[in-house]
Design an enzyme around this catalytic site. Structure first.
Site, PDB file in Angstrom:
ATOM      1  N   HIS A  89      -3.447 -12.207  11.312  1.00 58.14           N
ATOM      2  CA  HIS A  89      -2.730 -11.456  10.267  1.00 58.14           C
ATOM      3  C   HIS A  89      -1.502 -12.311   9.930  1.00 58.14           C
ATOM      4  O   HIS A  89      -0.378 -11.977  10.286  1.00 58.14           O
ATOM      5  CB  HIS A  89      -2.335 -10.091  10.828  1.00 58.14           C
ATOM      6  N   ARG A 110      -8.370  -7.757   3.330  1.00 60.21           N
ATOM      7  CA  ARG A 110      -8.398  -7.257   4.718  1.00 60.21           C
ATOM      8  C   ARG A 110      -9.821  -6.776   4.970  1.00 60.21           C
ATOM      9  O   ARG A 110     -10.375  -6.032   4.149  1.00 60.21           O
ATOM     10  CB  ARG A 110      -7.409  -6.108   4.916  1.00 60.21           C
ATOM     11  N   LYS A 114     -22.894  -0.014  -2.609  1.00 61.14           N
ATOM     12  CA  LYS A 114     -24.245  -0.250  -3.147  1.00 61.14           C
ATOM     13  C   LYS A 114     -24.929  -1.408  -2.428  1.00 61.14           C
ATOM     14  O   LYS A 114     -26.043  -1.774  -2.774  1.00 61.14           O
ATOM     15  CB  LYS A 114     -24.162  -0.566  -4.644  1.00 61.14           C
ATOM     16  N   ARG A 163       1.294  -0.271   4.786  1.00 63.75           N
ATOM     17  CA  ARG A 163       2.331  -1.274   4.548  1.00 63.75           C
ATOM     18  C   ARG A 163       1.812  -2.546   3.897  1.00 63.75           C
ATOM     19  O   ARG A 163       2.362  -3.037   2.914  1.00 63.75           O
ATOM     20  CB  ARG A 163       3.037  -1.684   5.850  1.00 63.75           C
ATOM     21  N   THR A 164       0.755  -3.114   4.484  1.00 65.17           N
ATOM     22  CA  THR A 164       0.318  -4.423   3.993  1.00 65.17           C
ATOM     23  C   THR A 164      -0.147  -4.320   2.546  1.00 65.17           C
ATOM     24  O   THR A 164       0.276  -5.112   1.694  1.00 65.17           O
ATOM     25  CB  THR A 164      -0.798  -4.991   4.899  1.00 65.17           C
TER      26      THR A 164
END
Ligand code: NCD
Length: 325
Positions: free
Chosen positions: A152, A124, A103, A74-75
């Site tokens: 959030h 995120r 890496k 969703r986000t």
């Protein structure tokens, strides 16, 4: 001509006045009621815009770097959809395992790279404070889409926007937060945002998943009433909002502990029969077993509405930080 100059002046003034232009969105503590009203007002306009026209060219020429170090449906897709519907473009990085992160590239260097290609960065990341670190190294606005068990903020904005839409306002509500209050970043942000309003809190969780002290301290400092309980039946009959969360499996070091608490609360028709007629059930999603599918058609089930509202609220946030709201 005069009209046009005024319009330009108004836009220039808005860039300064909305308080968001060029700013990072890292925590809900950045928001007061005026700012919330502003974002909710713009989100309402965005909804009308999408319903009438589908899209607009407000952010044409702007690029969003959408950087996700943790899973998301969703986000990440609502930020992408928000940018695309406003005429902007997106660099999606959902599989960091295929990026230079694998890496060994550091977060600051990844951010320096992405900001040289984009106008705004959504991040995120599993570590608390990672969005703030990213913001420190970026001259472009950084939006926190979840920093581990921290915050959030845009989820809390869409949660409150949905409460207003569903119940007509926030003041005077009794709000129960149920489930994993320890690791659930959505309930941390939502609680800290709700202290802007006269509400009453009930925190319902197993003892090992209680609301962290730093969040309780914010509630205490604001003078709000709250109660804590393990039993959802203690409050089901008199809450206006039942906000239930997933037990955050990925945060547990001992999976046996997770197994023991994972199905502690289940919202099912039997529980709903004890709730008020005018109340709403919310969930940030994804759900696992916390809400039975039999509740989905109950008019009080509001979680899919939250999900839809996410795009409008994120359109408002993107427009605001890019100086176009
Ligand atoms: C939440 C999250 O990532 O914190 N999901 C979301 O953004 N809607 C809740 C969760 O994962 O349980």
């Amino acid at each position: 001509m005069e009209q046009k100059i005024k319009e330009v002046d108004r836009m220039a003034a808005n860039k300064v006045d909305n308080g968001f232009y060029g700013q990072d969105i890292l925590s809900v503590s950045q928001f007061d009621r005026n700012k919330l009203d502003f974002i909710f007002g713009v989100a309402d306009e965005m909804r009308m815009l999408v319903e009438r026209f589908g899209s607009a060219d407000l952010l044409q020429g702007k690029i969003l770097a959408n950087l996700f170090y943790e899973p998301s449906t969703r986000t990440s897709s609502s930020f992408m959809a928000a940018m695309l519907r406003l005429g902007g473009q997106v660099i999606p990085i959902n599989n960091v395992q295929y990026s230079s992160v694998t890496k060994g590239e550091s977060l600051p260097d990844t951010i320096r790279t992405l900001e040289s290609y984009s106008d705004v960065i959504v991040i995120r990341h599993p570590e608390v404070g990672s969005a703030a670190t990213a913001a420190h190294y970026a001259s472009k606005p950084v939006i926190n889409a979840g920093d581990g068990v921290g915050e959030h903020p845009t989820q809390a904005l869409l949660d409150l926007f949905t409460v207003v839409e569903a119940l007509g306002g926030i003041s005077g509500l009794k709000v129960a937060m149920v489930g994993d209050l320890k690791y659930g970043r959505t309930v941390h942000s939502l609680t800290k945002l709700l202290v802007n309003y006269p509400v009453e809190f009930v925190f319902v969780s197993p003892d090992i998943l209680r609301m962290p002290k730093d969040v309780i301290d914010v509630v205490d400092a604001s003078g709000h009433q709250y109660t804590e309980t393990e039993d959802v039946h203690d409050c089901i009959g008199d809450v206006d909002v039942l906000y239930i969360t997933r037990v955050q499996k990925e945060r547990f070091t001992d999976l046996a502990v997770y197994e023991a608490v994972k199905d502690h609360y289940v919202v099912d028709p039997a529980l709903m029969s004890k709730a008020k007629q005018r109340m709403i059930v919310m969930h940030p999603l994804p759900r696992v077993n916390e809400i039975s599918y039999a509740v989905d058609n109950d008019p009080r089930a509001t979680y899919f509405r939250q999900m839809r509202n996410g795009m409008y609220v994120r359109m408002a946030v993107l427009a605001a930080v890019l100086g176009k709201a």
